[in-house]
Design an enzyme around this catalytic site. Structure first.
Site, PDB file in Angstrom:
ATOM      1  N   ASP A 160       0.267   6.832 -12.976  1.00  0.00           N
ATOM      2  CA  ASP A 160       0.501   5.398 -13.125  1.00  0.00           C
ATOM      3  C   ASP A 160       1.898   5.102 -12.570  1.00  0.00           C
ATOM      4  O   ASP A 160       2.685   6.002 -12.255  1.00  0.00           O
ATOM      5  CB  ASP A 160       0.334   4.947 -14.582  1.00  0.00           C
TER       6      ASP A 160
HETATM    7  C1  BGC Z   1      -0.470  -0.317 -14.559  1.00  0.00           C
HETATM    8  C2  BGC Z   1      -1.724   0.143 -13.855  1.00  0.00           C
HETATM    9  C3  BGC Z   1      -1.748  -0.389 -12.451  1.00  0.00           C
HETATM   10  C4  BGC Z   1      -0.493   0.042 -11.729  1.00  0.00           C
HETATM   11  C5  BGC Z   1      -0.429  -0.411 -10.280  1.00  0.00           C
HETATM   12  C6  BGC Z   1       0.771  -0.082 -13.736  1.00  0.00           C
HETATM   13  O1  BGC Z   1       1.884  -0.700 -14.289  1.00  0.00           O
HETATM   14  O2  BGC Z   1      -0.376   0.356 -15.796  1.00  0.00           O
HETATM   15  O3  BGC Z   1      -2.845  -0.285 -14.583  1.00  0.00           O
HETATM   16  O4  BGC Z   1      -2.892   0.069 -11.785  1.00  0.00           O
HETATM   17  O5  BGC Z   1       0.622  -0.518 -12.409  1.00  0.00           O
HETATM   18  O6  BGC Z   1      -0.146  -1.752 -10.186  1.00  0.00           O
END
Ligand code: BGC
Length: 807
Positions: free
Chosen positions: A333
């Site tokens: 993530d």
């Molecule tokens: C979120 C994810 C997301 C990623 C990319 C993160 O902050 O937890 O769900 O896919 O950002 O934007």
């Protein structure tokens, strides 16, 4: 997230949290855990289970991977493991460096020039860089200028639609309609691939049992069975049968794992649970997604039992790769690798990098660690080159399977607006997602809904009645606002058609103190035959970093509700929210309540269809709605206690005979509106629940391949005067097992449409997957025990039958 300004605000918030946490981590260096115990990855780690995605396991692809890998330098290999957005690229361009958008974007400070990386083979994938012109520009750099011409994979948060927006995922779960979810998911892939996106960071399948957690909105709610069904449905829609078709995308099931169990519902908080609970409740949706072939997995932010998920070899190697045979790639993530320092398990960037990659994280999203740390870690032997090679192989397999080398660029004509042909599908989804929670009769003896033809003057009141932006929820920001039909738009059109009158007053803002608009709203209510109140949260009050400690209507909306109810006019309360809210007062004072989530582009039309009775509501709750926030986490499939309250009246304070039982002294234990609950404009009855046989021998039942062990049937009848659809649900309890089992668990559901007076026999086949539970060795088993099965219209179903598994 697609909308640039919303993205910046979100990233800024994230950044602030990260830097505060970094300071705390630096101040508390004494208490970091030794993560080595959890690192057991070697380049030759055996894959025990069958490969989860047959296409990724293709020998033809493997030959291409081998040939390419053989030509790559260490820097080019590491490049495939690196992911950036294009903010740093813009920041690296001096003329743009001080624009407000960049100042608000933390990654601007990294000044990573993604374009230069693309040209030199240093950038394997990009996130949230969308649009044909943008993606094609980076792709040209990679394909035409880099030495090995390896295309970039563009990933994006397309969560509930790209340009034609459908309800938020929690709303989709309320449909209990996996087939429709698959169609919607495919539709969004068709749209986004025209903008160059071939990878969706979706589905989010985190089980959420605590409504305080804002990300509840992004998943399918509290139940593992429903969650698994939804997970499969999204994967089928995104990936189709063949990843190489240019309108299909690779899915990224997230956030692995147990992110939804964040303590106290506070975002990014730690999680701690037994392995039994992990396997029984939290893992099934991820497992279903992997078994359905999800090409990628995203590792979560949270720690699980003390080990951050993005450095957790137990999760990523033992469970995901060894047990489930996952053969796709794992992406971290957003900055999750860097956050290992804040978690206190790495003292510096090098250690965080080593822990993440050796635990099984292949791609580093935005941490700026793999590119800066891996070269030296490999050269010094701290990370074996085999570990890097394995990760690169996984990335390349996905790129080959997607056919990116053959079609690297955005396909067809770019979709930049809601697609007219897609509107009926998102309208249907919105209609199916609404959950009618209450529909009491008014003075004339009929329920308020559907709106009666006599109700000529309607007062439409509330901050969500005419707010196009809010109809899209937390992840719909990429759409074109004028495409959205608000409730006011739709009711105005209806009023014109029927010769009725629509009085509109906003009343208040979503989260405000000023009561300046109240008088006008009360006035409108007094003049109307019926009031439709559109109240609730803003889209950004749920979603990432949207945890709430209060679950009531925000701002002064409760006060507005009370003033409108005091007019004595029949009130229909439409609740827009990304989570269960506490609606206890409303349930006592308002005739009709409908939960409508965030319905998307066709919000207004779908709401009008249901309000006027063209369509009967059929949605059922995917999460329990509490009576008070202190009940959270609240979910129907709880475990038993040694002191259940039996038949005590929990709405009264405890008396001498009802004190020392499992209860609150100030609120009943039960949900105000439970899981699986939802009313219709008709009434359905259930009868004659029966099992195909009273006993199943253990030797037949305790086999993973046993699918149709026993059949449960029931008759469902439409007793009312309208054709309508019911979500028929099958629940089970297992008594006498070696481990406590939940008081009830969903084991099947189906949508049935019945004409007035019509009845139908519904059937559920139960096999090993339904009868088994995980034991303390992490194995699913069936034991000789007693089972009760219920069939009905909610988790409170009463009609039941019994059977036994015999030794
Ligand atoms: C979120 C994810 C997301 C990623 C990319 C993160 O902050 O937890 O769900 O896919 O950002 O934007």
């Amino acid at each position: 997230m697609l909308h640039p300004m919303r993205h910046s605000a979100r990233e800024q918030r994230t950044r602030r949290l990260v830097s505060v946490a970094a300071v705390i981590a630096i101040l508390s260096t004494g208490c970091f855990a030794q993560g080595r115990l959890h690192e057991r990855r070697a380049s030759s780690a055996p894959i025990r289970a069958r490969a989860s995605n047959a296409q990724l396991a293709s020998p033809a692809i493997e030959r291409r991977v081998d040939a390419l890998l053989g030509k790559m330098t260490l820097e080019e290999k590491i490049g495939q493991l690196v992911q950036y957005n294009d903010a740093g690229y813009a920041a690296a361009t001096p003329a743009d460096a001080n624009t407000p958008a960049l100042a608000a974007n933390p990654e601007a400070h990294l000044r990573v020039d993604a374009m230069q990386l693309a040209e030199t083979g240093g950038l394997g994938s990009m996130l949230n860089t969308v649009g044909a012109a943008r993606t094609n520009a980076f792709q040209r750099a990679a394909v035409e200028k880099s030495r090995l011409h390896i295309p970039i994979l563009f990933g994006a948060d397309v969560i509930h639609g790209y340009r034609t927006i459908y309800p938020v995922p929690l709303g989709l779960a309320a449909m209990f309609d996996p087939g429709l979810v698959t169609s919607l998911a495919h539709m969004s892939a068709e749209e986004a691939t025209t903008a160059g996106v071939r990878w969706f960071y979706s589905p989010m399948v985190d089980i959420s049992r605590d409504a305080r957690w804002g990300r509840s909105v992004e998943g399918a709610g509290e139940d593992p069975y429903l969650g698994a069904a939804m997970a499969r449905a999204y994967i089928r829609g995104y990936q189709g049968d063949d990843l190489s078709q240019p309108e299909n995308v690779a899915a990224s099931v997230k956030h692995f794992a147990a992110y939804g169990a964040a303590e106290a519902g506070r975002e990014y908080n730690t999680t701690d649970m037994s392995e039994v609970r992990l396997r029984q409740v939290y893992l099934p949706p991820y497992k279903a997604a992997v078994e359905a072939g999800s090409a990628t997995v995203m590792s979560a932010f949270n720690a699980l039992n003390g080990v951050p998920a993005s450095a957790n070899a137990f999760l990523l190697e033992k469970i995901l790769r060894d047990e489930w045979g996952f053969n796709g790639l794992v992406v971290s993530d957003y900055t999750a690798v860097k956050e290992l320092i804040n978690h206190g398990i790495a003292l510096n960037a090098a250690e965080a990098t080593r822990k993440a990659i050796t635990a099984g994280v292949d791609v580093d999203m935005m941490s700026h660690f793999y590119d800066t740390q891996l070269p030296e870690l490999v050269r010094s032997g701290q990370v074996p080159i085999g570990v890097v090679d394995d990760a690169v192989r996984r990335v390349l397999r996905v790129k080959f399977a997607l056919g990116l080398f053959e079609h690297p660029y955005a396909r067809g004509v770019e979709v930049t607006r809601a697609v007219p042909e897609h509107r009926p599908l998102v309208r249907q989804a919105a209609e199916e997602s609404f959950v009618l929670l209450q529909n009491n009769p008014t003075d004339n003896g009929s329920p308020v809904l559907p709106l009666s033809k006599q109700a000529k003057t309607i007062a439409l009141i509330g901050p969500l009645a005419d707010d196009a932006n809010e109809m899209q929820g937390a992840w719909g920001g990429g759409s074109h606002l004028p495409d959205v039909v608000t409730l006011k738009d739709a009711l105005q059109t209806r009023a014109k058609q029927t010769g009725g009158t629509l009085l509109y007053a906003k009343g208040t803002e979503i989260d405000a103190a000023s009561e300046d608009g109240f008088a006008e709203a009360v006035q409108a209510a007094r003049r109307a035959d019926v009031v439709v109140l559109a109240l609730g949260e803003s889209g950004m009050m749920s979603g990432e970093a949207g945890s709430r400690a209060h679950l009531d209507l925000p701002g002064n909306q409760q006060k507005l509700l009370e003033e409108i109810a005091a007019t004595g006019k029949p009130v229909v309360l439409l609740v827009f929210s990304g989570r269960p809210l506490v609606l206890t007062w409303a349930a006592q004072h308002v005739a009709a309540i409908m939960e409508v989530w965030f319905p998307g582009t066709e919000a207004g039309n779908a709401l009008a269809d249901v309000l006027y009775g063209d369509v009967s509501p059929s949605g059922k709750l995917p999460m329990s709605f509490p009576r008070a926030v202190g009940q959270e986490p609240l979910y129907y499939n709880q475990f038993p206690t040694g002191r259940p309250p039996f038949n005590a009246d929990l709405s009264r304070p405890p008396g001498p005979d009802s004190r020392f039982v499992s209860r609150y002294i100030d609120v009943p234990n039960s949900a105000l509106f439970p899981f699986g609950f939802g009313l219709s404009y008709t009434h359905f009855s259930y009868a004659d629940v029966a099992v195909s046989r009273p006993e199943v021998p253990l030797r037949e039942a305790d086999r993973a391949s046993a699918h149709d062990l026993i059949t449960v049937t029931a008759t469902v009848k439409n007793d009312g005067s309208r054709t309508a659809t019911e979500v028929v649900q099958c629940y089970m309890r297992n008594l006498g097992a070696s481990l406590e089992q939940p008081v009830r668990s969903l084991k099947g559901f189906t949508r049935v449409t019945l004409k007035p007076g019509e009845s139908k026999r519904v059937t559920f086949d139960l096999g090993f997957p339904e009868l088994s539970f995980y034991n303390t060795s992490g194995k699913p088993v069936v034991e000789p025990t007693h089972y009760t099965v219920w069939i009905g219209g909610s988790s409170l179903a009463t009609e039941h039958a019994e059977f036994k598994v015999t030794p």
